[in-house]
Design a protein around this motif. Structure first.
Motif, short mmCIF file in Angstrom:
data_model
loop_
_atom_site.label_atom_id
_atom_site.label_comp_id
_atom_site.label_asym_id
_atom_site.label_seq_id
_atom_site.Cartn_x
_atom_site.Cartn_y
_atom_site.Cartn_z
N GLN A 1 7.15 1.90 -13.92
CA GLN A 1 8.43 2.60 -13.80
C GLN A 1 8.98 2.50 -12.38
N ARG A 2 10.26 2.75 -12.25
CA ARG A 2 10.87 2.79 -10.92
C ARG A 2 10.17 3.81 -10.02
N SER A 3 9.77 4.94 -10.61
CA SER A 3 9.08 5.97 -9.82
C SER A 3 7.74 5.47 -9.28
N ASP A 4 7.09 4.53 -10.00
CA ASP A 4 5.84 3.95 -9.51
C ASP A 4 6.10 3.12 -8.25
N GLU B 1 8.68 3.44 -6.21
CA GLU B 1 9.09 4.35 -5.14
C GLU B 1 7.89 5.03 -4.50
N PHE B 2 6.93 5.46 -5.31
CA PHE B 2 5.72 6.08 -4.78
C PHE B 2 4.94 5.09 -3.93
#
Length: 197
Positions: A51-54, A56-57
């Motif tokens: 995911q995009r959140s992965d 970003e993290f």
């Protein structure tokens, strides 16, 4: 969000074809694209589905954390020029003296990863004072094997994987190929590389 630069290598590491830099906020989309492929699903340890959140993290927290000493992995972005887009990622895990890497699909086939790996191994020997650097990949990852062989790693064989099974992953992750590169001398247990044609 703060515009402060992310923690990372203070200076680029120059290779013959690539330059290794810190990751940037602008690398998020390219990371999502690279880590969402079928090969990423089969061969990488990244979350799945990615995911995009992965991304970003990884860019905002995990990679800078290694440079701040919060964990043992130091990560570089692979680019063809300092201001260029993300071509891939390569990292050194200090506890295992191990390298890991991936490329964006549109960066493959031009020798960029072999150059990045040779460059980083030289960095490990010259700056981190490591006597050896280890590499491994899951069975079937011929592309990664070709890179390690071309970069001068010595093949050590195929062993049962020490990674816990992940039900979200494709099958075929039971065994891993292993290789090492050293700062000099023969490697105990060296084997011929398998046919990588």
């Amino acid at each position: 969000m703060s515009a402060a630069p992310l923690a990372g290598p203070s200076l680029p590491v120059l290779g013959g074809k690539v330059v290794l830099t810190a990751l940037r906020e602008s690398d998020v989309e390219r990371m999502v694209e690279a880590c969402s492929t079928d090969d990423a699903h089969r061969f990488l340890e990244t979350p799945w589905p990615y995911q995009r959140s992965d991304a970003e993290f990884f860019i905002r927290e995990f990679a800078p954390g290694g440079w701040r000493g919060e964990h043992d992995e130091r990560v570089w972005a692979i680019r063809e020029r300092v201001s260029g887009p993300l071509a891939g990622v390569i990292g050194l895990r200090e506890d295992e003296r191990e390298v890991g890497f991936w490329l964006h699909p549109d960066a493959m086939g031009r020798g960029l990863m072999t150059d990045a790996l040779r460059t980083l191994v030289g960095h490990a020997e010259g700056c981190l004072v490591w006597a050896e650097v280890h590499w491994n990949c899951y069975e079937g990852n011929i592309t990664s094997m070709r890179v390690a062989k071309a970069a001068g790693f010595t093949y050590l064989g195929l062993e049962e994987s020490t990674t816990a099974p992940d039900p979200a992953r494709a099958s075929g992750r039971e065994r891993q190929h292993h290789a090492v590169i050293t700062s000099g001398g023969d490697v105990e247990g060296a084997l011929p590389w398998p046919d990588l044609a």
